[in-house]
Design an enzyme around this catalytic site. Structure first.
Site, PDB file in Angstrom:
ATOM      1  N   ASP A 274       6.571 -15.045  15.819  1.00  0.00           N
ATOM      2  CA  ASP A 274       5.389 -15.551  15.388  1.00  0.00           C
ATOM      3  C   ASP A 274       5.392 -16.972  15.393  1.00  0.00           C
ATOM      4  OD1 ASP A 274       8.137 -16.255  13.806  1.00  0.00           O
ATOM      5  OD2 ASP A 274       7.022 -17.027  12.093  1.00  0.00           O
TER       6      ASP A 274
ATOM      7  N   GLU B 171      14.971 -18.946   4.549  1.00  0.00           N
ATOM      8  CA  GLU B 171      14.209 -20.122   5.085  1.00  0.00           C
ATOM      9  C   GLU B 171      13.901 -21.003   3.969  1.00  0.00           C
ATOM     10  OE1 GLU B 171      12.458 -19.947   9.305  1.00  0.00           O
ATOM     11  OE2 GLU B 171      10.826 -19.823   7.967  1.00  0.00           O
TER      12      GLU B 171
ATOM     13  N   HIS C  97      13.228 -29.889  12.534  1.00  0.00           N
ATOM     14  CA  HIS C  97      13.308 -28.796  12.041  1.00  0.00           C
ATOM     15  C   HIS C  97      13.065 -27.521  13.161  1.00  0.00           C
ATOM     16  CE1 HIS C  97      11.228 -26.435   8.872  1.00  0.00           C
ATOM     17  NE2 HIS C  97      10.584 -25.707   9.713  1.00  0.00           N
TER      18      HIS C  97
ATOM     19  N   ASN D  76      22.012 -17.697   5.120  1.00  0.00           N
ATOM     20  CA  ASN D  76      22.242 -18.942   4.340  1.00  0.00           C
ATOM     21  C   ASN D  76      21.196 -19.909   4.628  1.00  0.00           C
ATOM     22  OD1 ASN D  76      23.461 -20.827   6.600  1.00  0.00           O
ATOM     23  ND2 ASN D  76      24.363 -18.797   6.961  1.00  0.00           N
TER      24      ASN D  76
ATOM     25  N   HIS E 115      11.380 -23.844   2.431  1.00  0.00           N
ATOM     26  CA  HIS E 115      10.054 -24.553   2.357  1.00  0.00           C
ATOM     27  C   HIS E 115      10.118 -25.506   1.388  1.00  0.00           C
ATOM     28  CE1 HIS E 115       6.091 -23.297   4.519  1.00  0.00           C
ATOM     29  NE2 HIS E 115       6.927 -23.500   5.340  1.00  0.00           N
TER      30      HIS E 115
END
Lengths: 734, 232
Positions: free
Chosen positions: A256, A80, A37, A484, A82
């Site tokens: 972040d 992104e 990830h 993308n 999730h």
């Protein structure tokens, strides 16, 4: 923390970097940096293909990327996934997905102005699907509405291919005003301080990134403690605080906390800036006592940022942050050297050689193999439509959740806050003015072609880019950039790696040929449960700059006697279409058109010219050309406030010759648009089309009767189609 | 005309109101952080929409204890104009400056869509330029907008012209199908006895420009001018 942390091979690699056996803490930190990830180890070599493309600002090493508009405004955007958290705990999983993508945007100093979502779920009658879908939508609404960024668009797919793994992809768009500096994620300047702000750190989501780096077995509910909990209120305060620091030049760089927490934020910032850090864990605001140092380092508590600031500004920075009622503290200092030195309870805890470890991060060249291709079934002509069969097919498609109305979803999202939304979510791209007082505007749209990608990932990628750019042109905008999210199964499967490679190649080729910058992206692998992988799903979010006056961005209605012409350089195909996916036995053909980029550029030019001339255009989407026209007629006739009410709907009389080939009506492609003109404008349209070298075919005309006619025979009543269209999502959301 | 726009932590329609007041109406604005207490020189204070304190506890409940609220009560008691939009309306109710309460929408979902509201009383600064029975197109975007008040209180409010707006059909008829959240008597906005404190759920600032589809909100903002000129 006594379970196996790194796989044997990577443990050996770490040992060779350190020239000794790693400690458990070193292994844990390295896992936080090297997992799929965070490190993109399976895809890094492939996505380098995007590096060279287009005029891009920011990009791969930064939180997001952007493109510059004519007036100097920089539009920053990124998408992104999730997926894994949303499959385990859909409400918080989706909500924190929105929070996370927003942080990537404002970490660059850009004010977020829009959100979009691409959602993929299984069939409505399969297990947890309705629960997942409705809770995901609730979670997106909760976070987006509260944080005050409008959710202006998206897409929704329902298919057996997502029964065992749902996909939740969120896109955020932000703007930097002309002359405003973009904040970098690279930590620079020995002696500068690192300031932490946001939520206190708790034991949430530890190893969350690791969860997104493996496939699911049974019992996913047991993973719930790995899903983080969002706080959109804190998110809103962080946006305003960060933008305030950026505006005043108080933040030198910004990052972040995403997956792997402090380890990815501070360690990666320092790596990108080629600098060392002295990090003090005792200064980090904690939510509870007794957290172990490795938990503090790897916690994925949400709504946290770090800023690099000049020492003399630190006091002022803390004052700004505390003024927004955020926890804030100086947690470290940039130092010379190649290590991150971590202190805990006043004592040195570890000296971690982050530069060497990150440099040595695995780049896997995983095996690839083309899929076993089935012998193309020699299908004869599929026969023409009777009026009845045409009506049934229209009804079946328009009531399908992937094709029908999305109003049940977007009514739950505040799509107007910020008063920029000129064209709200409905059909096609949404349009926003960038500033309330200026004429600059952008159009945004998301799309995906997974049903085609199953058999032809590269062709699907070509068609996706070409199709979205045509949708933007039909709305009066020129495509300038894309982001993308590449959602795939287990990368250890050579066929999946091959599909990923083909997709990336296809996207890159199409963007290169059409002059569209690839500004950012995300890869989500291991969308696999018990050996069932999702369809290869590349989602693209595309941004266009609006070229027509803002007064004209709304689509004008179709009116009786309007004549509809299809303008194209190649026919669509049933292969990879929604109709073929629903009824493969009945509607199979092996024909396939490829995007022809040279001709496509000319088609974009023609569409742009016609739109500027106030010709009404429709770019066909999922379900094909006829569905797109019927949807337009239904949308313009539905009552804006009263549910299930259709007012004075017009109908359409279809030309029997056009419909004699079902591919024409229900095939999907990227090489055509439909133009609607009054009879008196028809000669001019045909002349212009002919001069541009495109073929035009008469499709039919708008009639005042609320019906679909095939020649003189009634195929369907608009009222019936409207009910199916409007109720298409009820199985998910009731 | 001088307008103060209050920003609570979590307000998110503040800049939208500032834009309309400043750029569309040409009035001057002052942004007021919720800890300020000096309202001298202002004609109107707007509590904008959003999610003050994340709607934690109850929408508007925490913000109603912000330092600025005491100053706003004082300002209102001296005849100053106070407008609460959406979350601002919720705050005014929690602060006891208006009567009634807002509950979750009856569908228990957030709803964002255009609505039509009918002006049922012109006895407030916000409706001073409108005519009774006028139908306005204004959008809503809320999760807790179902207005409730006891039967007895409702009678008093009706009698004294404190029910300003009701959700109606485009031709002005009251019809449950056009009540978007289950409000009692389809009430969309109310005022206090004096007409200088107003709260409503629809967003007039989102309907103040032709580009955004409706300019009906301007009728309401212009009421401020009529009210002030009548008072002086």
């Amino acid at each position: 923390m006594d379970e196996v942390i790194l796989e044997e091979e990577e443990r050996a690699l770490l040992a060779s970097v350190l020239c000794r056996e790693p400690t458990t803490l070193e292994e844990a930190i390295t896992q936080g940096l090297w997992n799929e990830h965070c490190s993109y180890k399976s895809s890094k070599l492939l996505i380098e293909r995007f590096q060279a493309l287009g005029t891009r600002l920011g990009g791969i090493d930064e939180n997001a990327g952007g493109v510059r508009l004519k007036d100097g405004t920089v539009v920053v955007f990124k998408m992104e996934s999730h997926n894994h958290p949303s499959f385990i705990e859909p409400f918080q999983g989706a909500a924190t997905g929105v929070g996370g993508i927003l942080r990537d945007i404002f970490a660059m100093g850009a004010r977020p102005i829009a959100l979009l979502d691409a959602l993929f779920f299984g069939e409505p009658d399969f297990g947890r699907t309705p629960y997942l879908a409705s809770r995901v939508i609730d979670g997106i609404a909760w976070y987006g509405n509260c944080v005050g960024v409008p959710t202006v668009g998206g897409m929704f797919v329902s298919d057996v291919g997502y029964n065992a793994n749902c996909l939740v992809n969120a896109m955020a768009v932000g703007v930097l005003e002309p002359g405003q500096a973009m904040l970098s994620a690279k930590a620079r300047g020995v002696g500068n301080l690192i300031v932490y702000a946001g939520q206190k750190t708790g034991p949430d989501g530890i190893y969350g990134s690791r969860m997104a780096s493996k496939s699911f077995g049974v019992g996913v509910e047991q993973l719930r403690p790995q899903v983080q909990v969002g706080d959109p209120f804190k998110g809103k305060l962080l946006i305003e605080a960060t933008l305030s620091l950026a505006r005043r030049g108080l933040a030198l760089s910004c990052q972040d906390f995403g997956a792997s927490g402090l380890v990815s934020s501070v360690f990666e910032m320092a790596y990108k800036g080629n600098i060392g850090v002295r990090l003090n864990l005792d200064a980090i605001p904690l939510r509870m006592k007794g957290l172990q140092p490795w938990e503090i380092l790897l916690s994925e508590s949400q709504e946290r940022m770090v800023y690099v600031v000049l020492p003399e500004n630190a006091e002022e920075v803390l004052k700004v942050l505390q003024g927004y009622e955020l926890d804030a503290a100086v947690i470290g200092e940039l130092v010379q050297g190649e290590e991150i030195e971590v202190f805990y309870r006043g004592e040195p805890l570890i000296r971690f050689p982050h530069l060497r470890v990150l440099k040595a991060a695995p780049r896997l060249n995983r095996p690839m193999a083309p899929p076993f291709t089935k012998q193309g079934r020699a299908t004869g002509p599929i026969g023409s439509f009777s009026a009845e069969r045409l009506g049934t097919t229209l009804g079946r498609l328009i009531g399908h959740p992937g094709v029908g109305s999305k109003e049940d979803i977007y009514r739950q999202y505040d799509h107007e806050v910020g008063i920029r939304t000129l064209v709200p979510p409905s059909l096609g791209p949404s349009i926003l003015r960038v500033y309330p007082t200026r004429d600059t505007a952008i159009a945004v749209v998301v799309g995906s072609r997974p049903f085609l990608a199953v058999s032809d990932p590269r062709g699907a990628a070509h068609q996706l880019i070409a199709g979205l750019s045509l949708a933007l042109a039909s709305s009066g905008a020129t495509a300038i950039g894309m982001t993308n999210c590449l959602n795939f199964g287990t990368p250890e499967d050579p066929k999946i790696m091959y599909a990923l490679k083909e997709t990336i190649e296809g996207l890159a080729e199409a963007c290169e040929a059409l002059g569209i910058a690839v500004v950012s992206g995300n890869v989500s692998l291991y969308n696999t449960t018990e050996d069932a992988s999702i369809l290869p799903t590349a989602v693209v979010g595309m941004v266009g700059e609006v070229q027509i006056p803002l007064e004209e961005v709304g689509q004008k209605p179709l009116l009786p006697n309007d004549r509809l012409w299809v303008i194209e350089y190649g026919k669509p195909a049933l292969k990879g279409s929604q109709l073929n996916r629903l009824m493969p036995a009945e509607w199979a053909d092996e024909g396939l058109v490829s995007a022809d980029f040279k001709r496509h550029r000319d088609l974009l030019t023609l569409a742009t010219a016609l739109r500027a001339d106030s010709i009404r255009l429709i770019t066909p989407g999922g379900g094909g050309t006829l569905i797109s026209i019927v949807k337009r007629l239904l949308e313009q006739a539905k009552h804006a406030d009263r549910p299930l009410a259709l007012l004075d709907s017009h109908g359409i009389q279809l030309d029997p010759e056009f419909c004699s080939d079902p591919v024409n009506g229900f095939g999907e492609g990227c090489a055509r648009f439909v133009a609607a003109v009054e009879p008196s404008e028809e000669p001019r349209l045909l002349k212009q089309t002919g001069l541009s070298g495109f073929k035009s075919s008469y499709l039919g005309k708008v009639i005042s009767e609320p019906e679909v006619w095939l020649g003189q025979n009634t195929a369907a009543r608009m009222e019936d189609l409207f009910l199916k269209y409007t109720l298409s999502l009820r199985a998910f959301l009731e | 005309m001088k307008v103060g726009v209050v920003v609570f932590p979590g307000s998110n329609c503040d800049l939208d109101v500032v834009h309309v007041v400043q750029d569309v109406l040409g009035w001057s604005t002052r942004i007021l952080w919720h800890t300020e207490t000096n309202l001298v020189g202002l004609d109107l204070v707007v509590l904008p929409g959003g999610f003050s304190y994340g709607d934690y506890l109850r929408p508007g409940a925490l913000a109603s204890y912000s330092p600025i609220m005491a100053a706003i009560k004082d300002f209102a008691s001296k005849g100053g104009l106070v407008l609460g939009i959406c979350n601002g309306f919720q705050i005014l109710l929690e602060a006891g400056m208006l009567q009634g309460a807002l509950m979750q929408n009856r569908q228990i979902r957030f709803v964002c869509k255009p609505t039509w509201v009918r002006v049922d009383s012109t006895r407030s600064f916000l409706t001073a330029s409108a005519y009774k029975g006028q139908v306005l197109s204004l959008p809503i975007a809320h999760h807790s907008g179902s207005y409730y008040v006891t039967k007895e209180a409702l009678k008093g409010m009706n009698d004294s012209g404190r029910i300003l707006f009701r959700y109606v059909s485009p031709d002005g008829a009251q019809d449950d199908a056009f009540n978007p959240n289950g409000s009692i008597e389809a009430i969309a906005g109310v005022s206090n006895e004096e007409g200088n404190v107003v709260g409503l759920m629809p967003h007039p600032e989102r309907a103040a420009e032709r580009l955004l589809g409706s300019e009906d909100g301007l009728v309401l903002f212009r009421g401020v001018l009529s009210w002030i000129s009548q008072a002086s």
